[in-house]
Design a protein around this motif. Structure first.
Motif, PDB file in Angstrom:
ATOM      1  N   PHE A   1       0.849  -1.192   0.000  1.00 13.21           N
ATOM      2  CA  PHE A   1       0.000   0.000   0.000  1.00 13.21           C
ATOM      3  C   PHE A   1       0.883   1.240   0.000  1.00 13.21           C
ATOM      4  N   VAL A   2       0.292   2.360  -0.434  1.00 13.13           N
ATOM      5  CA  VAL A   2       1.005   3.625  -0.562  1.00 13.13           C
ATOM      6  C   VAL A   2       0.370   4.652   0.367  1.00 13.13           C
ATOM      7  N   THR A   3       1.196   5.393   1.081  1.00 14.06           N
ATOM      8  CA  THR A   3       0.686   6.400   2.003  1.00 14.06           C
ATOM      9  C   THR A   3       0.143   7.613   1.258  1.00 14.06           C
ATOM     10  N   SER A   4      -0.613   8.431   1.970  1.00 10.10           N
ATOM     11  CA  SER A   4      -1.118   9.681   1.401  1.00 10.10           C
ATOM     12  C   SER A   4       0.023  10.680   1.222  1.00 10.10           C
ATOM     13  N   ASN A   5      -0.256  11.794   0.568  1.00 12.17           N
ATOM     14  CA  ASN A   5       0.770  12.797   0.247  1.00 12.17           C
ATOM     15  C   ASN A   5       1.416  13.367   1.511  1.00 12.17           C
ATOM     16  N   THR A   6       2.744  13.359   1.535  1.00 12.55           N
ATOM     17  CA  THR A   6       3.490  13.959   2.639  1.00 12.55           C
ATOM     18  C   THR A   6       4.664  14.744   2.063  1.00 12.55           C
ATOM     19  N   ASP A   7       5.389  15.436   2.927  1.00 14.48           N
ATOM     20  CA  ASP A   7       6.580  16.167   2.480  1.00 14.48           C
ATOM     21  C   ASP A   7       7.640  15.227   1.925  1.00 14.48           C
ATOM     22  N   ASP A   8       7.616  13.960   2.394  1.00 13.72           N
ATOM     23  CA  ASP A   8       8.592  12.973   1.929  1.00 13.72           C
ATOM     24  C   ASP A   8       8.072  12.157   0.753  1.00 13.72           C
ATOM     25  N   GLY A   9       6.937  12.557   0.179  1.00 18.78           N
ATOM     26  CA  GLY A   9       6.371  11.803  -0.929  1.00 18.78           C
ATOM     27  C   GLY A   9       5.421  10.721  -0.445  1.00 18.78           C
ATOM     28  N   ASN A  10       5.083   9.829  -1.348  1.00 22.57           N
ATOM     29  CA  ASN A  10       4.152   8.736  -1.048  1.00 22.57           C
ATOM     30  C   ASN A  10       4.953   7.464  -0.799  1.00 22.57           C
ATOM     31  N   ARG A  11       4.986   7.035   0.459  1.00 26.68           N
ATOM     32  CA  ARG A  11       5.818   5.892   0.831  1.00 26.68           C
ATOM     33  C   ARG A  11       5.107   4.580   0.532  1.00 26.68           C
ATOM     34  N   LEU A  12       5.836   3.625  -0.053  1.00 27.33           N
ATOM     35  CA  LEU A  12       5.307   2.300  -0.351  1.00 27.33           C
ATOM     36  C   LEU A  12       5.715   1.308   0.734  1.00 27.33           C
ATOM     37  N   PHE A  13       4.729   0.586   1.286  1.00 23.40           N
ATOM     38  CA  PHE A  13       4.978  -0.523   2.196  1.00 23.40           C
ATOM     39  C   PHE A  13       4.609  -1.802   1.452  1.00 23.40           C
ATOM     40  N   THR A  14       5.562  -2.700   1.282  1.00 25.41           N
ATOM     41  CA  THR A  14       5.312  -3.904   0.491  1.00 25.41           C
ATOM     42  C   THR A  14       5.900  -5.125   1.172  1.00 25.41           C
ATOM     43  N   LYS A  15       5.300  -6.294   0.901  1.00 25.26           N
ATOM     44  CA  LYS A  15       5.723  -7.531   1.565  1.00 25.26           C
ATOM     45  C   LYS A  15       5.340  -8.725   0.701  1.00 25.26           C
ATOM     46  N   MET A  16       6.201  -9.743   0.691  1.00 26.00           N
ATOM     47  CA  MET A  16       5.867 -11.003   0.040  1.00 26.00           C
ATOM     48  C   MET A  16       5.238 -11.919   1.084  1.00 26.00           C
ATOM     49  N   LEU A  17       4.037 -12.398   0.800  1.00 25.45           N
ATOM     50  CA  LEU A  17       3.307 -13.246   1.733  1.00 25.45           C
ATOM     51  C   LEU A  17       3.250 -14.683   1.231  1.00 25.45           C
ATOM     52  N   LYS A  18       3.236 -15.612   2.186  1.00 28.39           N
ATOM     53  CA  LYS A  18       3.027 -17.011   1.854  1.00 28.39           C
ATOM     54  C   LYS A  18       1.824 -17.519   2.645  1.00 28.39           C
ATOM     55  N   LYS A  19       1.480 -18.779   2.450  1.00 28.79           N
ATOM     56  CA  LYS A  19       0.311 -19.379   3.097  1.00 28.79           C
ATOM     57  C   LYS A  19       0.335 -19.136   4.606  1.00 28.79           C
ATOM     58  N   GLY A  20      -0.775 -18.622   5.130  1.00 25.56           N
ATOM     59  CA  GLY A  20      -0.890 -18.362   6.557  1.00 25.56           C
ATOM     60  C   GLY A  20      -0.475 -16.978   6.983  1.00 25.56           C
ATOM     61  N   ASP A  21       0.139 -16.208   6.091  1.00 20.44           N
ATOM     62  CA  ASP A  21       0.567 -14.851   6.434  1.00 20.44           C
ATOM     63  C   ASP A  21      -0.609 -13.867   6.361  1.00 20.44           C
ATOM     64  N   VAL A  22      -0.506 -12.807   7.155  1.00 25.60           N
ATOM     65  CA  VAL A  22      -1.566 -11.799   7.259  1.00 25.60           C
ATOM     66  C   VAL A  22      -0.963 -10.417   7.013  1.00 25.60           C
ATOM     67  N   PHE A  23      -1.716  -9.565   6.316  1.00 27.70           N
ATOM     68  CA  PHE A  23      -1.270  -8.194   6.049  1.00 27.70           C
ATOM     69  C   PHE A  23      -2.477  -7.277   6.141  1.00 27.70           C
ATOM     70  N   VAL A  24      -2.267  -6.048   6.636  1.00 32.39           N
ATOM     71  CA  VAL A  24      -3.376  -5.104   6.784  1.00 32.39           C
ATOM     72  C   VAL A  24      -3.167  -3.893   5.882  1.00 32.39           C
ATOM     73  N   PHE A  25      -4.271  -3.450   5.252  1.00 29.30           N
ATOM     74  CA  PHE A  25      -4.275  -2.260   4.401  1.00 29.30           C
ATOM     75  C   PHE A  25      -5.128  -1.196   5.091  1.00 29.30           C
ATOM     76  N   PRO A  26      -4.526  -0.092   5.532  1.00 30.32           N
ATOM     77  CA  PRO A  26      -5.285   0.939   6.244  1.00 30.32           C
ATOM     78  C   PRO A  26      -6.399   1.548   5.378  1.00 30.32           C
ATOM     79  N   GLU A  27      -7.443   1.971   6.050  1.00 31.95           N
ATOM     80  CA  GLU A  27      -8.630   2.522   5.382  1.00 31.95           C
ATOM     81  C   GLU A  27      -8.283   3.645   4.419  1.00 31.95           C
ATOM     82  N   GLY A  28      -8.816   3.531   3.197  1.00 37.44           N
ATOM     83  CA  GLY A  28      -8.712   4.606   2.217  1.00 37.44           C
ATOM     84  C   GLY A  28      -7.428   4.656   1.422  1.00 37.44           C
TER      85      GLY A  28
END
Length: 223
Positions: A127-154
């Protein structure tokens, strides 16, 4: 002292409302009456005397979605439109099927946070963060079976199956009707179309490129 207590209580109430996604229920359940002509923010309640167990039941999530499309993915949603017992409960879910190299393209849920669990296969998510002074930061992860990841609202997020076998994931969302805005579809496939002058300047490309993009068929992978 009484005024101070009142102020604290008022701030607590305001903060709780600000954090809420869907309104909290005021009764045991409020099964959606989808036949009602009354327009409210959601659905009015069916008469409890006419509610049955079927109103809280959905079947078929064991069946794979059809991934034979340009994106190679299919989202099967279980929201208030398919399960009327979800009305006012502030939750829904999806099953997402991904073929080999299948993509659930960048999109947002304007009314919900999503928590995703990989049931089978692997996924590259982010997911990509909203606009900030440092730009739009990307948080990324490779998931396998059983892994969990959360995407913040909006926030804009995506999932991609990098493998050569199918992947299945289950997502839970904090709204009975989270909504989905698929970025490419919304920008280039809106009806009527956004002015190519606007989009050419926004994306810093020529209008011919925008016209070509707007002429494409933008796949909707939501079922």
């Amino acid at each position: 002292m009484a005024a101070k207590i009142f102020l604290i209580a008022l701030l607590a109430m305001v903060s709780s409302l600000a954090m809420a996604s869907d309104p909290s229920p005021l009764q045991d359940f409020c099964v959606a009456d989808k036949d009602s002509k009354v327009l409210v923010n959601g659905f009015v309640c069916k008469d409890p005397k006419h509610v049955t167990a079927e109103d809280f039941f959905f079947m078929g999530l064991d069946k794979a979605g059809n991934t034979v499309n340009k994106l190679g993915s299919m989202v099967t949603a279980v929201n208030v439109n398919k399960l009327v017992g979800l009305n006012t409960l502030g939750i829904s879910m999806v099953r997402i099927d991904y073929g080999p190299k299948g993509l659930n393209p960048p999109h947002t849920h304007p009314r919900a946070t999503e928590i995703l669990t990989v049931i089978e296969g692997q996924l590259l998510v982010g997911f990509v963060t909203s606009n900030t002074d440092d730009g739009n930061r990307l948080f990324t992860k490779m998931l396998k079976k059983g892994d969990v990841f959360v995407f913040p609202e909006g926030l804009i997020h995506f999932q991609f199956n990098p493998g050569h076998t199918k992947t299945i994931a289950i997502g839970a969302l904090s709204s009975q009707n989270p909504g989905t805005i698929t970025i490419a579809n919304a920008v280039f496939g809106s009806k009527p179309p956004i002015s190519d002058d606007v989009l050419a300047k926004a994306f810093q490309v020529d209008k011919k490129t925008i016209d070509w993009l707007q002429a494409q068929f933008w796949t909707d992978n939501n079922n």
